[in-house]
Design a protein around this motif. Structure first.
Motif, PDB file in Angstrom:
ATOM      1  N   TYR A  51     -28.049  -1.641  -7.098  1.00 30.03           N
ATOM      2  CA  TYR A  51     -29.481  -1.511  -7.391  1.00 30.03           C
ATOM      3  C   TYR A  51     -30.158  -0.602  -6.374  1.00 30.03           C
ATOM      4  N   PHE A  52     -29.906  -0.857  -5.085  1.00 32.79           N
ATOM      5  CA  PHE A  52     -30.553  -0.051  -4.059  1.00 32.79           C
ATOM      6  C   PHE A  52     -29.977   1.355  -3.978  1.00 32.79           C
ATOM      7  N   ARG A  53     -28.685   1.495  -4.160  1.00 31.87           N
ATOM      8  CA  ARG A  53     -28.061   2.818  -4.061  1.00 31.87           C
ATOM      9  C   ARG A  53     -28.439   3.734  -5.227  1.00 31.87           C
ATOM     10  N   SER A  54     -28.894   3.155  -6.330  1.00 33.03           N
ATOM     11  CA  SER A  54     -29.245   3.983  -7.488  1.00 33.03           C
ATOM     12  C   SER A  54     -30.449   4.864  -7.206  1.00 33.03           C
ATOM     13  N   GLY A  55     -31.354   4.392  -6.343  1.00 33.10           N
ATOM     14  CA  GLY A  55     -32.551   5.168  -6.036  1.00 33.10           C
ATOM     15  C   GLY A  55     -33.513   5.286  -7.205  1.00 33.10           C
ATOM     16  N   GLN A  56     -33.250   4.582  -8.279  1.00 36.20           N
ATOM     17  CA  GLN A  56     -34.092   4.698  -9.470  1.00 36.20           C
ATOM     18  C   GLN A  56     -35.336   3.832  -9.402  1.00 36.20           C
ATOM     19  N   ARG A  57     -35.312   2.816  -8.568  1.00 38.42           N
ATOM     20  CA  ARG A  57     -36.461   1.925  -8.470  1.00 38.42           C
ATOM     21  C   ARG A  57     -37.444   2.487  -7.465  1.00 38.42           C
ATOM     22  N   ILE A  58     -38.684   2.506  -7.807  1.00 33.61           N
ATOM     23  CA  ILE A  58     -39.698   3.002  -6.885  1.00 33.61           C
ATOM     24  C   ILE A  58     -40.010   1.919  -5.862  1.00 33.61           C
ATOM     25  N   CYS A  59     -40.249   2.326  -4.661  1.00 31.62           N
ATOM     26  CA  CYS A  59     -40.662   1.406  -3.608  1.00 31.62           C
ATOM     27  C   CYS A  59     -42.144   1.117  -3.841  1.00 31.62           C
ATOM     28  N   LEU A  60     -42.458  -0.130  -4.182  1.00 31.29           N
ATOM     29  CA  LEU A  60     -43.836  -0.491  -4.494  1.00 31.29           C
ATOM     30  C   LEU A  60     -44.756  -0.230  -3.305  1.00 31.29           C
ATOM     31  N   VAL A  61     -44.302  -0.556  -2.115  1.00 31.51           N
ATOM     32  CA  VAL A  61     -45.115  -0.318  -0.923  1.00 31.51           C
ATOM     33  C   VAL A  61     -45.363   1.175  -0.753  1.00 31.51           C
ATOM     34  N   SER A 123     -37.003  14.150  -9.377  1.00 29.29           N
ATOM     35  CA  SER A 123     -36.008  15.012 -10.021  1.00 29.29           C
ATOM     36  C   SER A 123     -35.179  14.300 -11.081  1.00 29.29           C
ATOM     37  N   GLY A 124     -35.167  12.960 -11.055  1.00 28.46           N
ATOM     38  CA  GLY A 124     -34.316  12.223 -11.977  1.00 28.46           C
ATOM     39  C   GLY A 124     -32.852  12.266 -11.574  1.00 28.46           C
ATOM     40  N   ASN A 125     -32.572  12.769 -10.377  1.00 29.57           N
ATOM     41  CA  ASN A 125     -31.202  12.909  -9.900  1.00 29.57           C
ATOM     42  C   ASN A 125     -30.956  11.893  -8.790  1.00 29.57           C
ATOM     43  N   ALA A 126     -30.192  10.848  -9.096  1.00 32.92           N
ATOM     44  CA  ALA A 126     -29.932   9.783  -8.125  1.00 32.92           C
ATOM     45  C   ALA A 126     -29.131  10.280  -6.931  1.00 32.92           C
ATOM     46  N   GLU A 127     -28.512  11.431  -7.040  1.00 37.57           N
ATOM     47  CA  GLU A 127     -27.732  11.959  -5.922  1.00 37.57           C
ATOM     48  C   GLU A 127     -28.607  12.235  -4.703  1.00 37.57           C
ATOM     49  N   ALA A 128     -29.867  12.546  -4.888  1.00 36.37           N
ATOM     50  CA  ALA A 128     -30.768  12.789  -3.757  1.00 36.37           C
ATOM     51  C   ALA A 128     -30.868  11.544  -2.887  1.00 36.37           C
ATOM     52  N   PHE A 129     -31.009  10.396  -3.504  1.00 34.01           N
ATOM     53  CA  PHE A 129     -31.089   9.149  -2.753  1.00 34.01           C
ATOM     54  C   PHE A 129     -29.755   8.821  -2.106  1.00 34.01           C
ATOM     55  N   ARG A 130     -28.667   8.925  -2.871  1.00 38.52           N
ATOM     56  CA  ARG A 130     -27.348   8.595  -2.326  1.00 38.52           C
ATOM     57  C   ARG A 130     -27.019   9.479  -1.137  1.00 38.52           C
ATOM     58  N   SER A 131     -27.342  10.756  -1.230  1.00 35.00           N
ATOM     59  CA  SER A 131     -27.066  11.686  -0.135  1.00 35.00           C
ATOM     60  C   SER A 131     -27.897  11.348   1.101  1.00 35.00           C
ATOM     61  N   ALA A 132     -29.184  11.093   0.907  1.00 36.11           N
ATOM     62  CA  ALA A 132     -30.050  10.740   2.035  1.00 36.11           C
ATOM     63  C   ALA A 132     -29.580   9.454   2.692  1.00 36.11           C
ATOM     64  N   LEU A 133     -29.200   8.469   1.895  1.00 35.13           N
ATOM     65  CA  LEU A 133     -28.745   7.197   2.430  1.00 35.13           C
ATOM     66  C   LEU A 133     -27.417   7.353   3.167  1.00 35.13           C
ATOM     67  N   ALA A 134     -26.493   8.100   2.599  1.00 36.48           N
ATOM     68  CA  ALA A 134     -25.192   8.313   3.252  1.00 36.48           C
ATOM     69  C   ALA A 134     -25.357   9.005   4.600  1.00 36.48           C
ATOM     70  N   THR A 135     -26.224  10.007   4.657  1.00 35.40           N
ATOM     71  CA  THR A 135     -26.464  10.715   5.918  1.00 35.40           C
ATOM     72  C   THR A 135     -27.083   9.777   6.951  1.00 35.40           C
ATOM     73  N   ALA A 136     -28.069   8.977   6.532  1.00 35.61           N
ATOM     74  CA  ALA A 136     -28.717   8.039   7.454  1.00 35.61           C
ATOM     75  C   ALA A 136     -27.720   7.004   7.967  1.00 35.61           C
ATOM     76  N   LEU A 137     -26.884   6.473   7.088  1.00 35.76           N
ATOM     77  CA  LEU A 137     -25.909   5.471   7.498  1.00 35.76           C
ATOM     78  C   LEU A 137     -24.844   6.060   8.422  1.00 35.76           C
ATOM     79  N   ALA A 138     -24.431   7.297   8.151  1.00 38.97           N
ATOM     80  CA  ALA A 138     -23.444   7.944   9.019  1.00 38.97           C
ATOM     81  C   ALA A 138     -24.009   8.149  10.418  1.00 38.97           C
ATOM     82  N   ARG A 139     -25.252   8.602  10.500  1.00 36.94           N
ATOM     83  CA  ARG A 139     -25.884   8.789  11.812  1.00 36.94           C
ATOM     84  C   ARG A 139     -26.047   7.461  12.529  1.00 36.94           C
ATOM     85  N   ALA A 140     -26.476   6.440  11.801  1.00 28.56           N
ATOM     86  CA  ALA A 140     -26.708   5.129  12.407  1.00 28.56           C
ATOM     87  C   ALA A 140     -25.415   4.511  12.914  1.00 28.56           C
TER      88      ALA A 140
END
Length: 150
Positions: A51-61, A123-140
Motif C-alpha cells: 500500500y505504501f510503496r504504491s505511492g498511489q494514495r495521497i497523504c491527507l496531511v 504523473s500517474g507513474n508509481a515509479e517516482a515514489f518507489r525510486s524516491a523511497l529506495a534512494t531515501a532508504l539506501a541513504r538512511a
C-alpha cells in the motif's frame, strides 16, 4: 483495509499488534481476518508495505498543507511532520548517525517521501515514489559520516 492495518501497526508496532486488535479495530472479526489473510500478521504487514510503496494514495496531511485549508490545520500539520521527523531522526541515531546529521537526513527522507507522492500523483507513474523511497532508504541505511560522504 490496508490503511486500517497500517494504523494498527503504527499504534502497536509489529510485535504488539495482535489478532484481537486487528479484529476489533477493523470490525472484520477473527474468522474473516483469517480468511482474507491466511498468512496472518506477516501477510497483513506485506499488504501495508505494498500500500505504501504504491505511492498511489495521497497523504491527507500533505493535501491539507497545500490547499486553502492549510491555515485552519497549520498547527496540526506542523506537529505531524515534526513528530515524524523526530521519530526518523531517532531511528537514524540508533543506527549510528550523529544527532545533527540524523536530523538533517530525517528532513531529506521526509522530502523524498512527500516529493515522491506528489510526483506519482501528478504523473500517474508509481515509479517516482518507489525510486524516491529506495534512494531515501539506501541513504538512511548508511550510518554516520559514511552516509554524508565525509
Amino acid at each position: 483495509m490496508a490503511p486500517q492495518l497500517a494504523e494498527i501497526f503504527r499504534r502497536y508496532g509489529y510485535e504488539g499488534a495482535g489478532i484481537g486488535a486487528f479484529a476489533t479495530e477493523t470490525g472484520a472479526g477473527r474468522s474473516r481476518l483469517c480468511h482474507f489473510s491466511p498468512g496472518g500478521k506477516e501477510e497483513m504487514a506485506a499488504a501495508v508495505e505494498a500500500y505504501f510503496r504504491s505511492g498511489q494514495r495521497i497523504c491527507l496531511v500533505g493535501a491539507f498543507a497545500l490547499d486553502d485549508g492549510r491555515t485552519r490545520f497549520s498547527g496540526r500539520i506542523e506537529s505531524y511532520f515534526a513528530r515524524w521527523g523526530a521519530a526518523l531522526a531517532q531511528c537514524l541515531q540508533r543506527a549510528g548517525w550523529p544527532e545533527p546529521e540524523a536530523r538533517q537526513e530525517a528532513i531529506s527522507i521526509l522530502a523524498a517521501i512527500q516529493g515522491g507522492i506528489v510526483l506519482t500523483r501528478a504523473s500517474g507513474n508509481a515509479e517516482a515514489f518507489r525510486s524516491a523511497l529506495a534512494t531515501a532508504l539506501a541513504r538512511a541505511g548508511r550510518a554516520g559520516t559514511d552516509a554524508t560522504g565525509e
